[in-house]
Motif scaffolding. Structure first.
Motif, PDB file in Angstrom:
ATOM      1  N   TYR A 246      72.429  34.959  62.066  1.00 55.67           N
ATOM      2  CA  TYR A 246      73.124  34.328  63.186  1.00 55.67           C
ATOM      3  C   TYR A 246      73.499  32.886  62.846  1.00 55.67           C
ATOM      4  O   TYR A 246      74.588  32.425  63.164  1.00 55.67           O
ATOM      5  CB  TYR A 246      72.257  34.368  64.439  1.00 55.67           C
ATOM      6  CG  TYR A 246      72.915  33.747  65.648  1.00 55.67           C
ATOM      7  CD1 TYR A 246      73.955  34.395  66.305  1.00 55.67           C
ATOM      8  CD2 TYR A 246      72.520  32.510  66.127  1.00 55.67           C
ATOM      9  CE1 TYR A 246      74.569  33.836  67.401  1.00 55.67           C
ATOM     10  CE2 TYR A 246      73.128  31.930  67.228  1.00 55.67           C
ATOM     11  CZ  TYR A 246      74.157  32.602  67.861  1.00 55.67           C
ATOM     12  OH  TYR A 246      74.773  32.024  68.947  1.00 55.67           O
TER      13      TYR A 246
ATOM     14  N   PHE B  85      65.693  32.238  70.577  1.00 55.11           N
ATOM     15  CA  PHE B  85      66.489  32.351  69.366  1.00 55.11           C
ATOM     16  C   PHE B  85      67.302  31.101  69.095  1.00 55.11           C
ATOM     17  O   PHE B  85      67.052  30.391  68.137  1.00 55.11           O
ATOM     18  CB  PHE B  85      67.434  33.542  69.519  1.00 55.11           C
ATOM     19  CG  PHE B  85      67.381  34.466  68.365  1.00 55.11           C
ATOM     20  CD1 PHE B  85      66.272  35.253  68.150  1.00 55.11           C
ATOM     21  CD2 PHE B  85      68.427  34.541  67.474  1.00 55.11           C
ATOM     22  CE1 PHE B  85      66.207  36.108  67.086  1.00 55.11           C
ATOM     23  CE2 PHE B  85      68.373  35.391  66.397  1.00 55.11           C
ATOM     24  CZ  PHE B  85      67.268  36.182  66.204  1.00 55.11           C
ATOM     25  N   GLY B  86      68.254  30.847  69.952  1.00 56.97           N
ATOM     26  CA  GLY B  86      69.237  29.818  69.631  1.00 56.97           C
ATOM     27  C   GLY B  86      68.873  28.443  70.134  1.00 56.97           C
ATOM     28  O   GLY B  86      69.540  27.479  69.834  1.00 56.97           O
ATOM     29  N   GLU B  87      67.798  28.339  70.898  1.00 51.38           N
ATOM     30  CA  GLU B  87      67.526  27.062  71.517  1.00 51.38           C
ATOM     31  C   GLU B  87      66.111  26.586  71.216  1.00 51.38           C
ATOM     32  O   GLU B  87      65.278  27.324  70.717  1.00 51.38           O
ATOM     33  CB  GLU B  87      67.753  27.169  73.026  1.00 51.38           C
ATOM     34  CG  GLU B  87      69.154  27.688  73.351  1.00 51.38           C
ATOM     35  CD  GLU B  87      69.515  27.489  74.794  1.00 51.38           C
ATOM     36  OE1 GLU B  87      68.606  27.454  75.635  1.00 51.38           O
ATOM     37  OE2 GLU B  87      70.716  27.373  75.078  1.00 51.38           O
ATOM     38  N   VAL B  88      65.876  25.346  71.520  1.00 50.42           N
ATOM     39  CA  VAL B  88      64.608  24.706  71.185  1.00 50.42           C
ATOM     40  C   VAL B  88      63.809  24.490  72.461  1.00 50.42           C
ATOM     41  O   VAL B  88      64.349  24.014  73.451  1.00 50.42           O
ATOM     42  CB  VAL B  88      64.862  23.349  70.504  1.00 50.42           C
ATOM     43  CG1 VAL B  88      63.556  22.733  70.069  1.00 50.42           C
ATOM     44  CG2 VAL B  88      65.790  23.526  69.337  1.00 50.42           C
TER      45      VAL B  88
END
Lengths: 188, 188
Positions: free
Chosen positions: A13, A64-67
DNA sequence: ATTATAGGTGAACGTACGTTCACCTGCAAG
DNA sequence: CTTGCAGGTGAACGTACGTTCACCTATAAT
């Protein structure tokens, strides 16, 4: 092992800025049938590591895409088990509002040191030709470029450094504001 | 008008973390045939605003998902036309190496002010139980949480603030390092 | 030894995707 | 007026997608 698999999907990704399709996951993890992928994905979905949309395509979820964003420093740090997460954010979305007009600049010099901006930091600058008093601006003054606080004394605009070793700049001929600093990034 | 269209596609990408399919673009821009979308996309591809992969699916290009990086502040700021861009980066990728162990914390207090870390800043902390001398660490010392420089005097580890008003902390009972600070983010 | 189960293979199926074709406008050039 | 064309509609097509089915192992419990 499964964390290994989901890590590979995450890497895909990151590289491709989209989720892989099943045949691509086959190659990533070494399967030879799409059905094996299908069973793997269903397990990851149950564990909330991934999500699927109504058509079955994969979508990255928050993990997944974030902190994860925690509270204050004083509140401490969570162990792997008890994750007291307040929120999750995407840094790009958080820092950048108007992407078309936003640039990153490397800071040179120490004239803004008292404002917590050091040499080598990155500043997030949004192109704008006017600023509010108190903004940190990037401006061209009498032919040279500089980054300073934008101030006014009466009707006269001037630039003030955040370092007692330097003096305020009163433009003699011209001052042109190119951008307003929206954020600072430092990496260790 | 076309910038308007590509802006809507960008917004979709931000919200859904994937590019839209043609039927979704139809609804976004108000078309009633996929062919109209197809012709629109081809124009955007020619203008390098978008890219397509070998299967025809859309992928965001650099102008899309990333932020341009310029040189030094002193080098000035580009006009809309002449973009002297050195590189483009994705902030998440730039700042975060090990996503699974990374958290954001809000800073309280002024004990690190001389290191350019102010109250309200976000720090990027990576979970780790050991640190190198000189690292900024988040640690639990004698029951309280704090963020300080990690130092050693001989074999004795201690924590040093970046503010002359505070004194170094020598742990009496226990000191446990929870995370190492990898970056600082400030938003105005 | 027998059985159950988790985890894999390979083929078949329905469908949603991007593409292509034929056709229909509105508008500007000649 | 008529011609050309950019830009849209709507339907049809080939294919890649996620899903499902039947079947094949290994491994472990009974």
């Amino acid at each position: 092992m499964e964390t290994n698999h989901s890590q590979k999907i995450l890497d895909f990704y990151k590289d491709n800025k989209r989720m892989p399709v099943y045949t691509e996951i086959m190659k990533l993890v070494g399967f030879r049938s799409k059905n094996a992928v299908h069973k793997l994905i269903n397990k990851l979905v149950e564990k909330d590591i991934l999500d699927k949309d109504s058509r079955g395509r994969l979508i990255p979820n928050n993990l997944f895409g974030e902190v994860p964003m925690l509270g204050l420093v004083e509140a401490g740090f969570p162990s792997v088990a008890e994750e007291a997460i307040l929120d999750t954010i995407n840094l790009d979305d958080y820092l950048i509002k108007n992407k078309a007009a936003t640039y990153l600049l490397t800071v040179k010099g120490d004239s803004m040191i008292d404002a917590g901006i050091q040499e080598g930091d990155l500043v997030i600058a949004e192109r704008k030709d006017e600023a509010k008093v108190g903004d940190i601006v990037i401006a061209e003054v009498d032919g040279g470029w500089t980054m300073k606080f934008f101030r006014k004394k009466g009707q006269v605009a001037y630039l003030e450094p955040a370092n007692k070793a330097y003096k305020p700049i009163y433009p003699e001929a011209s001052m042109h504001i190119a951008a307003v600093v929206k954020g600072v990034i430092r990496k260790y």
